[in-house]
Design a protein around this motif. Sequence first.
Motif, PDB file in Angstrom:
ATOM      1  N   ALA A 326       0.808  -1.220   0.000  1.00 58.78           N
ATOM      2  CA  ALA A 326       0.000   0.000   0.000  1.00 58.78           C
ATOM      3  C   ALA A 326       0.840   1.268   0.000  1.00 58.78           C
ATOM      4  O   ALA A 326       0.439   2.286  -0.587  1.00 58.78           O
ATOM      5  CB  ALA A 326      -0.944   0.000   1.203  1.00 58.78           C
ATOM      6  N   TYR A 327       2.029   1.216   0.647  1.00 54.59           N
ATOM      7  CA  TYR A 327       2.817   2.440   0.821  1.00 54.59           C
ATOM      8  C   TYR A 327       4.207   2.337   0.189  1.00 54.59           C
ATOM      9  O   TYR A 327       5.061   3.184   0.434  1.00 54.59           O
ATOM     10  CB  TYR A 327       2.960   2.764   2.320  1.00 54.59           C
ATOM     11  N   ASN A 328       4.422   1.335  -0.638  1.00 60.70           N
ATOM     12  CA  ASN A 328       5.710   1.137  -1.305  1.00 60.70           C
ATOM     13  C   ASN A 328       6.881   1.132  -0.320  1.00 60.70           C
ATOM     14  O   ASN A 328       7.902   1.792  -0.512  1.00 60.70           O
ATOM     15  CB  ASN A 328       5.954   2.223  -2.363  1.00 60.70           C
ATOM     16  N   LEU A 329       6.715   0.357   0.745  1.00 62.50           N
ATOM     17  CA  LEU A 329       7.771   0.256   1.751  1.00 62.50           C
ATOM     18  C   LEU A 329       8.744  -0.845   1.371  1.00 62.50           C
ATOM     19  O   LEU A 329       8.429  -1.728   0.554  1.00 62.50           O
ATOM     20  CB  LEU A 329       7.164  -0.021   3.128  1.00 62.50           C
ATOM     21  N   CYS A 330       9.893  -0.817   1.982  1.00 58.91           N
ATOM     22  CA  CYS A 330      10.943  -1.782   1.665  1.00 58.91           C
ATOM     23  C   CYS A 330      10.870  -2.998   2.593  1.00 58.91           C
ATOM     24  O   CYS A 330      10.879  -2.838   3.815  1.00 58.91           O
ATOM     25  CB  CYS A 330      12.313  -1.106   1.800  1.00 58.91           C
ATOM     26  N   PRO A 331      10.800  -4.215   2.045  1.00 54.91           N
ATOM     27  CA  PRO A 331      10.752  -5.423   2.867  1.00 54.91           C
ATOM     28  C   PRO A 331      11.948  -5.559   3.803  1.00 54.91           C
ATOM     29  O   PRO A 331      11.834  -6.163   4.875  1.00 54.91           O
ATOM     30  CB  PRO A 331      10.720  -6.556   1.833  1.00 54.91           C
ATOM     31  N   ILE A 361      16.013   9.621   2.371  1.00 56.72           N
ATOM     32  CA  ILE A 361      15.526   9.016   3.615  1.00 56.72           C
ATOM     33  C   ILE A 361      14.257   9.691   4.110  1.00 56.72           C
ATOM     34  O   ILE A 361      13.300   9.020   4.542  1.00 56.72           O
ATOM     35  CB  ILE A 361      16.625   9.058   4.700  1.00 56.72           C
ATOM     36  N   ASP A 362      14.223  11.029   4.058  1.00 57.72           N
ATOM     37  CA  ASP A 362      13.043  11.741   4.556  1.00 57.72           C
ATOM     38  C   ASP A 362      11.784  11.367   3.776  1.00 57.72           C
ATOM     39  O   ASP A 362      10.693  11.276   4.349  1.00 57.72           O
ATOM     40  CB  ASP A 362      13.266  13.251   4.474  1.00 57.72           C
ATOM     41  N   GLU A 363      11.930  11.146   2.466  1.00 57.64           N
ATOM     42  CA  GLU A 363      10.769  10.764   1.655  1.00 57.64           C
ATOM     43  C   GLU A 363      10.273   9.369   2.050  1.00 57.64           C
ATOM     44  O   GLU A 363       9.058   9.119   2.138  1.00 57.64           O
ATOM     45  CB  GLU A 363      11.135  10.800   0.167  1.00 57.64           C
ATOM     46  N   TYR A 364      11.230   8.456   2.272  1.00 55.64           N
ATOM     47  CA  TYR A 364      10.828   7.105   2.683  1.00 55.64           C
ATOM     48  C   TYR A 364      10.175   7.145   4.059  1.00 55.64           C
ATOM     49  O   TYR A 364       9.117   6.545   4.286  1.00 55.64           O
ATOM     50  CB  TYR A 364      12.035   6.171   2.705  1.00 55.64           C
ATOM     51  N   ASN A 365      10.810   7.873   5.001  1.00 54.80           N
ATOM     52  CA  ASN A 365      10.264   7.955   6.356  1.00 54.80           C
ATOM     53  C   ASN A 365       8.869   8.565   6.360  1.00 54.80           C
ATOM     54  O   ASN A 365       8.015   8.181   7.175  1.00 54.80           O
ATOM     55  CB  ASN A 365      11.193   8.788   7.242  1.00 54.80           C
ATOM     56  N   ASN A 366       8.640   9.499   5.456  1.00 49.94           N
ATOM     57  CA  ASN A 366       7.324  10.124   5.373  1.00 49.94           C
ATOM     58  C   ASN A 366       6.251   9.081   5.020  1.00 49.94           C
ATOM     59  O   ASN A 366       5.157   9.083   5.578  1.00 49.94           O
ATOM     60  CB  ASN A 366       7.337  11.245   4.336  1.00 49.94           C
ATOM     61  N   ARG A 367       6.590   8.161   4.105  1.00 47.98           N
ATOM     62  CA  ARG A 367       5.633   7.099   3.747  1.00 47.98           C
ATOM     63  C   ARG A 367       5.426   6.129   4.912  1.00 47.98           C
ATOM     64  O   ARG A 367       4.319   5.633   5.119  1.00 47.98           O
ATOM     65  CB  ARG A 367       6.107   6.341   2.496  1.00 47.98           C
ATOM     66  N   VAL A 368       6.483   5.839   5.656  1.00 48.76           N
ATOM     67  CA  VAL A 368       6.346   4.970   6.833  1.00 48.76           C
ATOM     68  C   VAL A 368       5.404   5.611   7.844  1.00 48.76           C
ATOM     69  O   VAL A 368       4.519   4.949   8.413  1.00 48.76           O
ATOM     70  CB  VAL A 368       7.722   4.699   7.481  1.00 48.76           C
ATOM     71  N   GLN A 369       5.582   6.904   8.097  1.00 47.66           N
ATOM     72  CA  GLN A 369       4.721   7.603   9.046  1.00 47.66           C
ATOM     73  C   GLN A 369       3.278   7.650   8.552  1.00 47.66           C
ATOM     74  O   GLN A 369       2.335   7.560   9.349  1.00 47.66           O
ATOM     75  CB  GLN A 369       5.269   9.011   9.282  1.00 47.66           C
ATOM     76  N   GLN A 370       3.101   7.767   7.238  1.00 48.53           N
ATOM     77  CA  GLN A 370       1.749   7.712   6.673  1.00 48.53           C
ATOM     78  C   GLN A 370       1.122   6.328   6.915  1.00 48.53           C
ATOM     79  O   GLN A 370      -0.072   6.216   7.210  1.00 48.53           O
ATOM     80  CB  GLN A 370       1.789   8.013   5.173  1.00 48.53           C
ATOM     81  N   ALA A 371       1.945   5.291   6.772  1.00 51.02           N
ATOM     82  CA  ALA A 371       1.458   3.924   7.000  1.00 51.02           C
ATOM     83  C   ALA A 371       1.025   3.741   8.456  1.00 51.02           C
ATOM     84  O   ALA A 371      -0.027   3.154   8.732  1.00 51.02           O
ATOM     85  CB  ALA A 371       2.544   2.913   6.642  1.00 51.02           C
ATOM     86  N   ILE A 372       1.851   4.263   9.372  1.00 51.60           N
ATOM     87  CA  ILE A 372       1.520   4.154  10.796  1.00 51.60           C
ATOM     88  C   ILE A 372       0.243   4.930  11.102  1.00 51.60           C
ATOM     89  O   ILE A 372      -0.653   4.430  11.787  1.00 51.60           O
ATOM     90  CB  ILE A 372       2.682   4.689  11.660  1.00 51.60           C
ATOM     91  N   ALA A 373       0.165   6.164  10.569  1.00 51.90           N
ATOM     92  CA  ALA A 373      -1.027   6.988  10.799  1.00 51.90           C
ATOM     93  C   ALA A 373      -2.261   6.337  10.185  1.00 51.90           C
ATOM     94  O   ALA A 373      -3.345   6.332  10.774  1.00 51.90           O
ATOM     95  CB  ALA A 373      -0.817   8.383  10.213  1.00 51.90           C
ATOM     96  N   GLY A 374      -2.099   5.731   8.997  1.00 55.67           N
ATOM     97  CA  GLY A 374      -3.223   5.067   8.340  1.00 55.67           C
ATOM     98  C   GLY A 374      -3.723   3.883   9.140  1.00 55.67           C
ATOM     99  O   GLY A 374      -4.921   3.620   9.215  1.00 55.67           O
TER     100      GLY A 374
END
Length: 457
Positions: A326-331, A361-374
């Motif tokens: 869903a958030y294009n995170l890295c396995p 890194i900031d762009e990736y972390n932003n997606r991680v935080q979106q995943a957590i918030a979601g």
Amino acid sequence: MYAIIDVETTGFGGENNRITEIAVVIHNGTTLVDEYHTLVNPEMPISRNVIGLTGIDDGMVHDAPKFSEIAEKIEQLTANKIFVAHNVNFDYNVIRNEFKRLGIDYKRKRLCTVRLSRQIFPGLRSYSLGNLCRNLEIPIQQRHRAKGDTDATVILLQKLLKNDQDGTVAQHLNQRSREVTLPPLLPKTIFEELPETSGVYYFLNDTGKIIYVGKAVNIKKRVLSHFYDKKAKELALSKETAHIEFEETGSELLALIVESVKIKHHFPKYNRAQKRRSKGYGVFSYTDRKGIIHLAYNHLKLVKQPIKVFYSTRECVAFMEQLCEAYNLCPKYTQLQSNVKHCSHYKLNECKGICREEEVIDEYNNRVQQAIAGTKTKSTDFLLIEKGRTPKEKAVILIEDEHYRGHGFIPNDQCLTTINDLEAWIELQPNNREIDHFIKAYMDKVTNKVEIVQLPS
């Protein structure tokens, strides 16, 4: 007329428990009228524990008569007599099962000298035959042999009849009294006080230890069913039960929940299901030295503030895979792939290259935080409203982040608007997989009837 009986058995429990020795004494209350004693070939091996206790081994009973060869003698000897034994249900059921194998329905009125002794000679620490013989100065020879135990029980019965000032024996012979049905150590008054409502009940032994936890829509009816059940487990449970406590819940769902919590807390001897404690796993986040936010999971007790809770690693993995997709995170940074330099998902264009230093890194972390918030916004906290123990209250079950957190009982006129309002009413409880399953199944079953109150955080 009384038929005082004792049997020794193979010790395998339930309907497989066969007689190895039997003694019968016919008595009129004052005088011995007749007696019979013999070893019996059980047509099966004797357990080692029983051999150690009684001294009766396979060789001793090899040439003894089978029960089928003495059945007519036992039937005639006990006909129209009151069947008396110490813990009568054990001896009676063993003999009845022997007759059942022969196609004969064996029924007699019964008297239990354990239950009689508890009422006529109250206050003793133990009502085992050996202890009663010591306290009442009854000679006993060949303990744990049918003839020795029967002879001692005869003298005990005489003393009980002599000291029965309140008609206790007559009361026990009244079929409506249920005295014979109840466990030998359980006072009838305890059973009579049980409610006919939904809740949880606890069987305790003579030391006060909980040995069984059960739930019921009708506590009294369900408890009584244990005493009618002739399975080996139920017979053993009944023999040890000396007290019963209960906890009314108002609803069957809450009874299921409380039962599960109490089983995992007390770990009772006779509860087989639900004894295994669900470990639980918590999903959490942390930041490495490079500043990259990782998502991982570990045993729940090691995670202080879990983002999500699951009860198997398979569920954790499935959740991580959903977030990656869903958030294009890295396995590599979601514990799906370990000990690798670069994730394999990069070739499938799901990972944007954080593991190859091709993404900021900031762009990736932003997606991680979106995943957590979601994840958090998808979860809702609510109260499941159930019937209370009385018409003046309601039961409330607190669900946080899709998991059971606790329950309580609240007056009908009490207004609840936030989770903070619940602190005085809700008793927080440890959760487990079974409780989550009970609640989900219940809500799926009664979707249109269940009352839910949403709670803002």
